[in-house]
Design a protein around this motif. Structure first.
Motif, PDB file in Angstrom:
ATOM      1  N   GLU A 102      -5.917  -5.814   4.856  1.00  0.00           N
ATOM      2  CA  GLU A 102      -5.434  -5.349   6.157  1.00  0.00           C
ATOM      3  C   GLU A 102      -4.228  -4.426   5.986  1.00  0.00           C
ATOM      4  N   HIS A 103      -3.375  -4.725   5.024  1.00  0.00           N
ATOM      5  CA  HIS A 103      -2.186  -3.899   4.807  1.00  0.00           C
ATOM      6  C   HIS A 103      -2.556  -2.510   4.298  1.00  0.00           C
ATOM      7  N   PHE A 104      -3.438  -2.440   3.304  1.00  0.00           N
ATOM      8  CA  PHE A 104      -3.743  -1.154   2.676  1.00  0.00           C
ATOM      9  C   PHE A 104      -4.806  -0.359   3.424  1.00  0.00           C
ATOM     10  N   LYS A 105      -5.596  -1.042   4.239  1.00  0.00           N
ATOM     11  CA  LYS A 105      -6.624  -0.393   5.049  1.00  0.00           C
ATOM     12  C   LYS A 105      -7.535   0.496   4.194  1.00  0.00           C
ATOM     13  N   ASP A 106      -7.514   1.825   4.397  1.00  0.00           N
ATOM     14  CA  ASP A 106      -8.454   2.689   3.688  1.00  0.00           C
ATOM     15  C   ASP A 106      -7.883   3.263   2.400  1.00  0.00           C
ATOM     16  N   ARG A 107      -6.735   2.784   1.966  1.00  0.00           N
ATOM     17  CA  ARG A 107      -6.186   3.223   0.682  1.00  0.00           C
ATOM     18  C   ARG A 107      -6.175   2.063  -0.302  1.00  0.00           C
ATOM     19  N   SER A 108      -5.864   2.359  -1.544  1.00  0.00           N
ATOM     20  CA  SER A 108      -5.917   1.348  -2.591  1.00  0.00           C
ATOM     21  C   SER A 108      -4.551   1.184  -3.252  1.00  0.00           C
ATOM     22  N   PRO A 109      -4.151  -0.047  -3.550  1.00  0.00           N
ATOM     23  CA  PRO A 109      -2.970  -0.225  -4.382  1.00  0.00           C
ATOM     24  C   PRO A 109      -3.277   0.265  -5.798  1.00  0.00           C
ATOM     25  N   GLU A 110      -2.265   0.758  -6.477  1.00  0.00           N
ATOM     26  CA  GLU A 110      -2.473   1.214  -7.853  1.00  0.00           C
ATOM     27  C   GLU A 110      -2.123   0.135  -8.867  1.00  0.00           C
ATOM     28  N   ARG A 111      -0.978  -0.516  -8.680  1.00  0.00           N
ATOM     29  CA  ARG A 111      -0.526  -1.552  -9.615  1.00  0.00           C
ATOM     30  C   ARG A 111      -0.405  -2.880  -8.874  1.00  0.00           C
ATOM     31  N   ILE A 112      -0.981  -3.908  -9.475  1.00  0.00           N
ATOM     32  CA  ILE A 112      -1.009  -5.236  -8.868  1.00  0.00           C
ATOM     33  C   ILE A 112      -0.390  -6.240  -9.841  1.00  0.00           C
ATOM     34  N   LEU A 113       0.402  -7.148  -9.304  1.00  0.00           N
ATOM     35  CA  LEU A 113       0.999  -8.219 -10.095  1.00  0.00           C
ATOM     36  C   LEU A 113       0.589  -9.555  -9.491  1.00  0.00           C
ATOM     37  N   THR A 226       7.133  -1.723  -4.521  1.00  0.00           N
ATOM     38  CA  THR A 226       7.335  -0.329  -4.150  1.00  0.00           C
ATOM     39  C   THR A 226       7.798  -0.245  -2.698  1.00  0.00           C
ATOM     40  N   ASP A 227       8.387   0.873  -2.339  1.00  0.00           N
ATOM     41  CA  ASP A 227       8.692   1.114  -0.931  1.00  0.00           C
ATOM     42  C   ASP A 227       7.379   1.091  -0.145  1.00  0.00           C
ATOM     43  N   GLY A 228       7.322   0.280   0.881  1.00  0.00           N
ATOM     44  CA  GLY A 228       6.092   0.169   1.647  1.00  0.00           C
ATOM     45  C   GLY A 228       5.064  -0.728   1.000  1.00  0.00           C
ATOM     46  N   GLY A 229       5.406  -1.344  -0.145  1.00  0.00           N
ATOM     47  CA  GLY A 229       4.486  -2.260  -0.804  1.00  0.00           C
ATOM     48  C   GLY A 229       4.430  -3.594  -0.087  1.00  0.00           C
ATOM     49  N   VAL A 230       3.559  -4.494  -0.573  1.00  0.00           N
ATOM     50  CA  VAL A 230       3.376  -5.774   0.097  1.00  0.00           C
ATOM     51  C   VAL A 230       3.210  -6.887  -0.928  1.00  0.00           C
ATOM     52  N   ALA A 231       3.748  -8.050  -0.577  1.00  0.00           N
ATOM     53  CA  ALA A 231       3.511  -9.262  -1.350  1.00  0.00           C
ATOM     54  C   ALA A 231       2.808 -10.264  -0.451  1.00  0.00           C
ATOM     55  N   ALA A 232       1.727 -10.847  -0.936  1.00  0.00           N
ATOM     56  CA  ALA A 232       1.001 -11.880  -0.198  1.00  0.00           C
ATOM     57  C   ALA A 232       1.219 -13.191  -0.942  1.00  0.00           C
ATOM     58  N   ILE A 233       1.847 -14.146  -0.251  1.00  0.00           N
ATOM     59  CA  ILE A 233       2.317 -15.369  -0.894  1.00  0.00           C
ATOM     60  C   ILE A 233       1.747 -16.577  -0.168  1.00  0.00           C
ATOM     61  N   GLU A 234       1.080 -17.454  -0.902  1.00  0.00           N
ATOM     62  CA  GLU A 234       0.532 -18.658  -0.268  1.00  0.00           C
ATOM     63  C   GLU A 234       1.652 -19.666  -0.027  1.00  0.00           C
ATOM     64  N   ILE A 235       1.534 -20.382   1.097  1.00  0.00           N
ATOM     65  CA  ILE A 235       2.494 -21.420   1.447  1.00  0.00           C
ATOM     66  C   ILE A 235       1.760 -22.668   1.916  1.00  0.00           C
ATOM     67  N   ILE A 268       3.345 -12.564   4.415  1.00  0.00           N
ATOM     68  CA  ILE A 268       3.180 -11.168   4.017  1.00  0.00           C
ATOM     69  C   ILE A 268       4.568 -10.543   4.007  1.00  0.00           C
ATOM     70  N   ALA A 269       5.078 -10.288   2.823  1.00  0.00           N
ATOM     71  CA  ALA A 269       6.428  -9.740   2.666  1.00  0.00           C
ATOM     72  C   ALA A 269       6.356  -8.259   2.344  1.00  0.00           C
ATOM     73  N   THR A 270       7.108  -7.467   3.064  1.00  0.00           N
ATOM     74  CA  THR A 270       7.090  -6.030   2.871  1.00  0.00           C
ATOM     75  C   THR A 270       8.497  -5.508   2.624  1.00  0.00           C
ATOM     76  N   ARG A 271       8.552  -4.489   1.811  1.00  0.00           N
ATOM     77  CA  ARG A 271       9.809  -3.780   1.591  1.00  0.00           C
ATOM     78  C   ARG A 271       9.760  -2.536   2.458  1.00  0.00           C
ATOM     79  N   PRO A 272      10.662  -2.408   3.400  1.00  0.00           N
ATOM     80  CA  PRO A 272      10.602  -1.256   4.311  1.00  0.00           C
ATOM     81  C   PRO A 272      10.626   0.068   3.564  1.00  0.00           C
ATOM     82  N   SER A 273       9.788   0.977   4.000  1.00  0.00           N
ATOM     83  CA  SER A 273       9.713   2.293   3.364  1.00  0.00           C
ATOM     84  C   SER A 273      11.005   3.062   3.592  1.00  0.00           C
ATOM     85  N   GLN A 274      11.454   3.777   2.551  1.00  0.00           N
ATOM     86  CA  GLN A 274      12.670   4.576   2.636  1.00  0.00           C
ATOM     87  C   GLN A 274      12.426   5.997   3.128  1.00  0.00           C
ATOM     88  N   SER A 275      11.144   6.342   3.325  1.00  0.00           N
ATOM     89  CA  SER A 275      10.811   7.704   3.749  1.00  0.00           C
ATOM     90  C   SER A 275      11.003   7.888   5.232  1.00  0.00           C
TER      91      SER A 275
END
Length: 275
Positions: A102-113, A226-235, A268-275
């Protein structure tokens, strides 16, 4: 004895130890025959009950999880090998993949941890979802990493997935577009029942309040996204406020996603984009 009768008898016996006795019986019998469950159901008129079925049934009656008996668990779009060295992937954890999509929609993340990768379930499901992505899975257990590496190779994802022995993200260099984490979140004094009694304690318990690992992970995530990146964390279902507070203290935006049962399951944790 016919296949149909064997399944009825097994389901009746399993009713005392399982919430899904008929499904368990079918999975065990299919495994004993070396078939998939659908093949068993379609071909049962032509099959005979193998000698090994009784032993498998006894193991399940003793409380051993189906996934550890068959050595296989489906997760998202992939099928994983699992052993008692790793947590059994659960449908509720698929909520993290749904949140990322849902976060990335029609784009793809490049690096995943993937922090605490275990069987590799989250990382490999994400790589299967996004064919152009690559990722790293980290775990403190070398035995778990061996399972994850084997799964990556079997799924044809080993070229895009690497695995490292590590203590969460200590020493990790970012940034990452997507961080996935299913840390231990059960309080150490909580009494457990069912399948979890057979799973590794290191993947379940996290101190007296169940928050020890979140306290460590929250600042790591903030520094690796990354700026605008997302972390999905189970709780855990009752940890929304406590874990959200830890993430907000790191200046991360926080939203929640519920699982299939309507319980809070993913932050769903996000780092606000700096752009």
């Amino acid at each position: 004895m016919s296949i149909a009768q064997a399944l009825r008898d097994a389901a009746a016996r399993l009713d005392k130890v399982s919430g899904t006795p008929r499904l368990d019986a079918e999975l065990l019998l299919a495994h004993a025959l070396g078939l998939g469950r659908n093949a068993l159901l379609l071909r049962q008129q032509d099959l005979s009950v193998p000698d090994g079925f009784a032993a498998l049934l006894d193991r399940r009656l003793g409380g051993e999880p189906i996934a550890y008996i068959t050595g296989v668990r489906d997760f998202w779009t992939i099928s994983l090998r699992v052993t008692p060295d790793v947590l059994i992937p659960r449908p509720d954890t698929e909520t993290l993949i749904e949140a990322a999509i849902e976060h990335f929609k029609d784009r793809s993340p490049e690096r995943i941890l993937d922090l605490g990768t275990g069987s590799g379930a989250l990382l490999l499901a994400a790589l299967d979802q996004w064919p152009r992505a690559s990722g790293i899975g980290v775990d403190l257990s070398s035995k778990a990493l061996a399972v994850a590496q084997d799964n990556a190779e079997r799924l044809g994802l080993a070229r895009r997935a690497s695995f490292r022995l590590g203590d969460w993200a200590e020493g990790m260099t970012g940034p990452f577009d997507l961080i996935l984490a299913n840390p231990p979140y059960i309080a150490s004094e909580e009494e457990l029942t069912g399948d979890v009694l057979h799973e590794p304690a290191s993947a379940l318990f996290a101190g007296t309040d169940g928050l020890d690992d979140y306290r460590r992970i929250a600042p790591m995530i903030a520094g690796l996204l990354t700026d605008g990146g997302v972390a999905a964390i189970e709780i855990g279902h009752d940890q929304r406020e406590s874990v959200s507070a830890l993430l907000r203290a790191e200046r991360l935006g926080v939203a929640v996603r519920k699982d299939m049962a309507g319980l809070d399951r993913c932050l769903i944790a996000t780092r606000p984009s700096q752009s």
